[in-house]
Design an enzyme around this catalytic site. Structure first.
Site, PDB file in Angstrom:
ATOM      1  N   GLY A  29      25.071  -7.603  93.878  1.00  0.00           N
ATOM      2  CA  GLY A  29      23.747  -8.161  94.166  1.00  0.00           C
ATOM      3  C   GLY A  29      23.848  -9.244  95.221  1.00  0.00           C
ATOM      4  CG  ASN A  30      20.975 -10.189  97.733  1.00  0.00           C
ATOM      5  OD1 ASN A  30      20.031 -10.956  97.570  1.00  0.00           O
ATOM      6  ND2 ASN A  30      20.804  -8.877  97.904  1.00  0.00           N
ATOM      7  NE  ARG A  31      25.538 -17.378  96.696  1.00  0.00           N
ATOM      8  CZ  ARG A  31      26.041 -17.947  95.582  1.00  0.00           C
ATOM      9  NH1 ARG A  31      25.218 -18.430  94.677  1.00  0.00           N
ATOM     10  NH2 ARG A  31      27.339 -18.032  95.410  1.00  0.00           N
ATOM     11  CB  ALA A  97      17.968 -10.162 100.230  1.00  0.00           C
TER      12      ALA A  97
END
Ligand code: C5P
Length: 222
Positions: A29-31, A97
């Protein structure tokens, strides 16, 4: 908005991260918190638009006035949901994102640790949602986001051109700005201009962004 600058327009907004599953308990995943995209969806609704919000895995409440929310997990699911929703939309704002890669295969069972050796994950490239929309003969006015840690203007202008976008909202991440933060600062670029939206909370930035998008939309699409 006193003048409801997007009255009657259909606007699709994507927001949040994507999660690419590795096995039943792990993912890449990402932030991204989704807060900027949710603020943009709310501002578009306040400007009179009929808003569809396609949200990656976030825990945020649906903003007031948003007509439809579609929850997705992976980039592939987001691509499918956005493609469908954008088919009759006037404007698509890609604030999500989106993960660039996904594991080649999702393991049905939890991967077991092999002590004493490295593990290599094979990744496959995900489709670019914005680029695939802009490749369609008829498509909505397209707005992208670029979260960069360096060379903000050149990377943003490159994405504007390469992905065939009408506008791109660029922000520097890090230094207390961008992901996982309340504040943001944005520079907007379009093919023959730019505008600086100085550091502010995401709700007020989203309002300014929607004003600028509406102005440019009217200039380009009548
Ligand atoms: O990840 P990147 O910096 O290229 O993202 C720029 C823009 O492209 C963002 O608006 C993002 O939502 C969009 N994007 C997309 N599909 C992808 C990757 C990014 O639509 N697979």
């Amino acid at each position: 908005f006193g003048d409801r600058v997007l009255q009657g327009k259909k606007v699709v907004v994507s927001a949040g991260p994507t999660y690419e599953d590795i096995d039943p308990v792990r993912f890449i995943g990402n932030r991204s918190s989704g807060r900027m995209g949710f603020a943009v969806a709310e501002a578009a609704a306040q400007a009179g638009a009929q808003v569809t919000l396609v949200a990656g895995p976030v825990t945020l409440a649906t903003p007031h006035g948003v007509a439809e929310r579609i929850d997705v997990r992976s980039a592939a699911q987001m691509h499918a949901a956005v493609t469908k929703a954008a088919a009759d939309a006037d404007i698509y704002i890609g604030a999500a994102a989106v993960g660039d890669y996904r594991p080649n295969a999702v393991s049905e069972h939890k991967l077991k640790k092999q002590s004493g050796s490295d593990l290599t994950l094979q990744l496959a490239e995900n489709p670019d949602i914005l680029a695939s929309l802009s490749a369609q003969r008829v498509h909505p006015f397209l707005v992208g986001f670029a979260a960069e840690t360096q060379n903000v203007e050149s990377y943003a202008r490159d994405k504007l051109q390469r992905k065939g976008l009408d506008m791109i909202a660029a922000n520097q991440v890090g230094h207390g700005l961008g992901f996982e933060t309340a504040d943001n600062a944005i520079t907007l670029y379009w093919p023959d201009g730019s505008a600086e939206l100085p550091r502010a909370d995401k709700a007020s930035l989203a309002h300014q962004l929607i004003e600028r998008i509406a102005t440019r939309y009217k200039a380009v699409r009548g």
